[in-house]
Design a protein around this motif. Structure first.
Motif, PDB file in Angstrom:
ATOM      1  N   LEU A 158       1.287  -3.042 -13.104  1.00 54.49           N
ATOM      2  CA  LEU A 158       0.727  -4.406 -12.463  1.00 54.49           C
ATOM      3  C   LEU A 158      -0.472  -4.971 -13.381  1.00 54.49           C
ATOM      4  O   LEU A 158      -0.824  -6.030 -13.673  1.00 54.49           O
ATOM      5  CB  LEU A 158       0.437  -4.491 -10.991  1.00 54.49           C
TER       6      LEU A 158
ATOM      7  N   TRP B 252       6.359   0.188  -4.710  1.00 57.75           N
ATOM      8  CA  TRP B 252       6.224  -1.262  -5.401  1.00 57.75           C
ATOM      9  C   TRP B 252       5.416  -2.184  -4.221  1.00 57.75           C
ATOM     10  O   TRP B 252       4.273  -2.361  -4.682  1.00 57.75           O
ATOM     11  CB  TRP B 252       7.592  -2.045  -5.555  1.00 57.75           C
ATOM     12  N   GLU B 253       5.726  -1.819  -3.018  1.00 58.22           N
ATOM     13  CA  GLU B 253       4.860  -2.614  -2.035  1.00 58.22           C
ATOM     14  C   GLU B 253       3.310  -1.940  -1.906  1.00 58.22           C
ATOM     15  O   GLU B 253       2.690  -2.629  -1.810  1.00 58.22           O
ATOM     16  CB  GLU B 253       5.694  -2.407  -0.855  1.00 58.22           C
TER      17      GLU B 253
ATOM     18  N   ARG C 295       1.322  -3.004  -4.957  1.00 59.90           N
ATOM     19  CA  ARG C 295       0.953  -4.323  -4.637  1.00 59.90           C
ATOM     20  C   ARG C 295      -0.270  -4.490  -3.864  1.00 59.90           C
ATOM     21  O   ARG C 295      -1.218  -5.043  -4.323  1.00 59.90           O
ATOM     22  CB  ARG C 295       2.053  -5.371  -4.233  1.00 59.90           C
TER      23      ARG C 295
ATOM     24  N   LEU D 139       1.768 -11.607  -6.396  1.00 63.08           N
ATOM     25  CA  LEU D 139       2.412 -10.759  -7.184  1.00 63.08           C
ATOM     26  C   LEU D 139       4.073 -10.806  -6.694  1.00 63.08           C
ATOM     27  O   LEU D 139       4.389 -10.813  -5.499  1.00 63.08           O
ATOM     28  CB  LEU D 139       2.152  -9.332  -7.203  1.00 63.08           C
TER      29      LEU D 139
ATOM     30  N   THR E 112       8.064  -9.883  -5.872  1.00 70.13           N
ATOM     31  CA  THR E 112       8.614  -8.889  -5.448  1.00 70.13           C
ATOM     32  C   THR E 112       9.533  -8.242  -6.557  1.00 70.13           C
ATOM     33  O   THR E 112       9.645  -8.715  -7.432  1.00 70.13           O
ATOM     34  CB  THR E 112       9.701  -9.296  -4.245  1.00 70.13           C
TER      35      THR E 112
END
Length: 303
Positions: free
Chosen positions: A48, A239-240, A243, A258, A260
């Motif tokens: 990210l 992933w969550e 973020r 960002l 999903t």
């Protein structure tokens, strides 16, 4: 392609089961290993931070990681059956011009009693995901496991099956010479589709739900399905978390939004290692007829 399913009432009951704590622990370890190496929350957060190119690279890599997870999961499940010898390493099988001609120009009954010398290979090869040999029945299965066949056109699937059949002609000789004189009297090929769609059982394309019949382990197909679900859930959770780590609370407007996690279906890499399209031909004199049967995988007979 037509989809064929066995009725559960006619499916045989196997002596071995995938429902055991020891196997569950090994499958969980497998997920931990793959996630920690490439898909941890920390690594996802780094993607990210790197921008869209890094994010795109990471997302494109996920299907490959899941494909390897499926292959290794099948091997673990198959080893629940002590009759099976499961080979996963150094399986590059030669695909000679002679073998391709035999498969392409003849019906199976005309070449199924032949086996070619594994030492007379050409430059073209095929590498199966697994080679599973039943030491009790002397049946060997050349297995190609696919995460999905949705991106495969019929012509590409047919070409893959031809390569598999041609490569299977050397399996008995290779097993005997390189794997402690392991004997295979019949060689069958099977493509396992984890998506359970686009299957043709009679032509060797099986849904993963039929893995039970291939390895004679009750619940084998369900175990691989649960393995995939757990893997995907772990990635989504990471992933969550990534973020949340990347986007700090801010009172300023216009905070970055960002995406999903969405994994796009893409064509899988080729299933063969090809150094050159030219091949070393094998003469007919190099082919010694033996009592070896060759064909597609077969579902158990109904009781």
């Amino acid at each position: 392609m037509t989809k064929t399913n066995l009725k559960t009432t006619t499916a045989p009951i196997y002596a071995h089961s995938a429902d055991c704590p020891k196997l569950e622990a090994r499958l969980e370890d497998l997920i931990n290993e793959l996630v920690a190496s490439s898909l941890s929350a920390e690594l996802l957060a780094q993607s990210l931070a790197g921008g869209m190119d890094d994010i795109a690279t990471m997302v494109r890599a996920i299907p490959g990681h899941e494909g390897r997870l499926i292959e290794r999961g099948i091997a673990l499940v198959a080893r629940c059956n002590p009759d099976l010898v499961v080979l996963t390493q150094n399986l590059r099988l030669p695909v000679t011009a002679t073998a391709l001609q035999l498969v392409g120009m003849n019906e199976p009954q005309h070449y199924r009693a032949l086996t070619l010398d594994a030492d007379h290979g050409g430059r073209k090869t095929y590498t199966p995901d697994l080679l599973i040999v039943n030491s009790r029945t002397k049946v060997a299965h050349v297995v190609d496991a696919k995460r999905s066949l949705i991106s495969y056109e019929s012509a590409r699937i047919d070409e893959l099956k031809t390569r598999m059949l041609a490569a299977a002609l050397v399996v008995p000789d290779l097993l005997y010479k390189e794997h402690h004189r392991l004997v295979a009297e019949e060689v069958r090929i099977v493509i396992l589709n984890a998506q359970n769609r686009k299957t043709d059982i009679d032509a060797g394309i099986w849904p993963m739900s039929h893995l039970d019949h291939l390895v004679e382990v009750a619940g084998a197909g369900e175990a691989i399905g649960l393995l995939q679900q757990s893997f995907r859930s772990r990635i989504t959770a990471n992933w969550e978390l990534a973020r949340q780590t990347f986007v700090r609370p801010s009172s300023h407007r216009g905070s970055p939004s960002l995406p999903t996690l969405v994994v796009v279906e893409e064509a899988e890499p080729d299933d063969e290692a090809v150094q050159n399209d030219s091949e070393d031909a094998v003469t007919e004199a190099d082919v010694e007829p033996r009592l070896i049967k060759l064909g597609f995988a077969q579902v158990p007979a109904r009781h």
